[in-house]
Write an enzyme that holds these catalytic residues in place. Structure first.
Site, mmCIF file in Angstrom:
data_model
loop_
_atom_site.group_PDB
_atom_site.id
_atom_site.type_symbol
_atom_site.label_atom_id
_atom_site.label_comp_id
_atom_site.label_asym_id
_atom_site.label_seq_id
_atom_site.Cartn_x
_atom_site.Cartn_y
_atom_site.Cartn_z
ATOM 1 C CG ASP A 38 40.781 98.522 -0.341
ATOM 2 O OD1 ASP A 38 41.074 97.616 -1.153
ATOM 3 O OD2 ASP A 38 40.114 98.318 0.692
ATOM 4 C CE LYS A 102 41.939 92.769 -5.142
ATOM 5 N NZ LYS A 102 41.769 93.429 -3.827
ATOM 6 C CD GLU A 209 43.809 93.678 -0.387
ATOM 7 O OE1 GLU A 209 43.419 92.683 0.253
ATOM 8 O OE2 GLU A 209 43.437 93.930 -1.549
ATOM 9 C CG ASP A 232 40.836 90.998 5.105
ATOM 10 O OD1 ASP A 232 39.602 91.061 5.320
ATOM 11 O OD2 ASP A 232 41.383 91.505 4.107
#
Ligand SMILES: *[C@@H]1O[C@H](CO)[C@@H](O)[C@H](O)[C@H]1NC(C)=O
Ligand SMILES: *[C@@H]1O[C@H](CO)[C@@H](O)[C@H](O)[C@H]1NC(C)=O
Ligand SMILES: *[C@@H]1O[C@H](CO)[C@@H](O)[C@H](O)[C@H]1NC(C)=O
Length: 445
Positions: A38, A102, A209, A232
């Protein structure tokens, strides 16, 4: 055909035999060949799937941490620090410490893009653009200027994680299943694969994800599951995905999010509440940098404590003020943040609407992201759907756990699993921005 079958048969047999021997004689399980990674915006982690037991194991780094800050620090002499070590020196070395890489991976910008201009101001390190619009970071070293791309930063983090596994398992690892946000397009997915290749790893599969989170809970093997909602709530963003599961294939039906709602916002409100309290009661404005830092850490600690206990004592030792305690109850925490809690259902409603389903159609709900540890979030989401969400797995490790399960499936782990597949999504993400009130007395550096 028959030879293929017999090859598969033989390898299954070999695995069965290995499993049997391991259980009967305590022999070591066959070493993992593929890992799950991850690569997160703020934290990253790596895991392996144990062929014999069917368990996943998330591997700690040399410091014993399983969630590694996605931070890379360069020293003036060119040495590189990763994870917690990079965070420790961040304050002293802001120009050479890269985080949030990212956010730039596989994206192109133009110099006059207001979002890019805002980012350039927001981050202490230098961000520049290649001619084609890809971003890179410029790092001043003692004798030179170093340029690194977001993919290279990702590669440094992946290499660090990989070496932790190789050390722990005493075996070289060269293949990876890596997770990406559901909304990542093909360019961003390819750029993530490139990050892995910088770490000399071959990407066997990229999974989204939310799909990984669903795999972590074994929902791909559960009978009668069709619609899954993954909520999330991380440090800075809330993401909601609706997954449709048909014959072991996951399809993302809808995505919605609020990228201005996360754990930090809850902290900011409590901090604001406390600075007001201190000003009213003691006539002191909290504006000293060290005082604010102390307050910030105390608030974060209290929030974590309130996830298991009904109250937390915040002890402060501020300059020009006697030390004092403030007792924060969970009820008070929830009422200070009532407005933020209310906003959580907005993207859920939007995603359901885009998927053309109602709450009654949803079979499973999965909670991921550290901020879903707040009991109120669990209750809120549970009562919205009128069913208990899945939350048993550490919400910060659910995604890497799922990526590792997928790695096990690909690596032919035993016991054999239903192969989980994923179809690329054609959906666009719906963004919901709530007004973010930055409390005037608070501080949000
Ligand atoms: C760079 O400096 C750090 C600390 O100042 C030191 O620990 C490290 O060994 C140095 N690296 C090199 C390559 O000289
Ligand atoms: C843009 O150019 C840089 C430097 O030449 C290269 O590393 C990067 O992959 C390019 N990006 C795209 C999207 O082609
Ligand atoms: C992504 O990579 C694949 C495989 O290397 C390639 O076929 C595809 O064209 C790439 N897509 C983009 C948008 O660069």
């Amino acid at each position: 055909m028959s030879s293929t079958v017999s090859i598969i048969g033989t390898s299954v047999l070999a695995l069965l035999l290995a499993g049997y021997m391991a259980q009967k004689y305590g022999l070591p399980a066959p070493p993992p060949k593929i890992v799950g990674v991850d690569l997160g915006t703020t934290f990253s982690s790596i895991g392996v799937y144990h062929a014999v037991s069917g368990d996943t194991q998330i591997i700690a780094d040399g410091l014993g941490k399983r969630s590694i800050p996605s931070v890379v620090g360069f020293l003036a002499n060119g040495s590189v620090l990763i994870g917690h070590r990079a965070v420790e020196q961040q304050e002293k070395n802001p120009l050479r410490t890269i985080y949030d890489a990212k956010r730039f991976i596989g994206k192109t910008f133009s110099e006059d893009d207001p979002q890019f201009i805002a980012d350039k101001e927001r981050y202490p390190f230098t961000i520049k653009l290649f001619e084609n619009g890809s971003a890179y970071f410029e790092i001043p070293l003692s004798n030179s200027i170093k340029t690194v791309t977001p993919e290279q930063v990702g590669g440094i983090i992946i290499a660090y994680l990989k070496s932790a596994v190789e050390k722990e398992k005493k075996t070289p690892i060269s293949q990876v299943v890596i997770s990406v946000p559901a909304e990542f397009d093909e360019v961003q997915r390819n750029a993530t694969a490139k990050a892995a290749s910088h770490a000399v790893m071959e990407v066997r599969r990229i999974i989204s994800e939310p799909t990984a989170a669903a795999l972590a809970y074994g929902l791909h093997k559960k009978k009668g599951v069709e619609y899954i909602v993954v909520v999330d709530l991380g440090g800075g963003t809330l993401d909601v995905s609706v997954l449709w599961l048909q014959g072991g294939v996951f399809v993302t039906q809808a995505m919605a999010g609020n990228n201005r709602l996360g754990g930090q916002d809850f902290n900011d409100r409590v901090q604001h509440h406390l600075t007001n309290h201190i000003e009213e009661k003691y006539g002191k404005k909290v504006d000293d940098k060290e005082d604010l830092q102390q307050l910030r850490l105390a608030v974060e600690e209290a929030k974590i404590r309130l996830t298991t206990f009904p109250k937390a004592v915040i002890s402060l030792n501020l300059k020009d003020l006697d030390s004092f305690n403030y007792v924060l109850t969970r009820d008070e925490f929830e009422s200070i943040n009532a407005e933020l809690f209310d906003q959580i259902t907005e993207p859920i409603a939007a995603a359901l609407e885009d998927a053309h389903i109602g709450t009654q159609d949803v079979d499973e709900i999965v909670l991921v992201g550290g901020s879903t540890r707040m009991p109120r979030v669990r209750k809120l989401v549970g009562s919205y759907f009128n069913r208990t969400p899945n939350y048993g797995i550490d919400p910060e490790l659910a995604v890497v756990t799922g990526a590792s399960v997928q790695a096990g499936v690909i690596g032919g782990g035993w016991p054999l699993q239903v192969a989980a597949m994923e179809l690329p999504s054609k959906q666009r993400k719906r963004h919901i921005y709530a007004d973010k009130h930055i409390p005037s007395g608070g501080c949000s550096i």
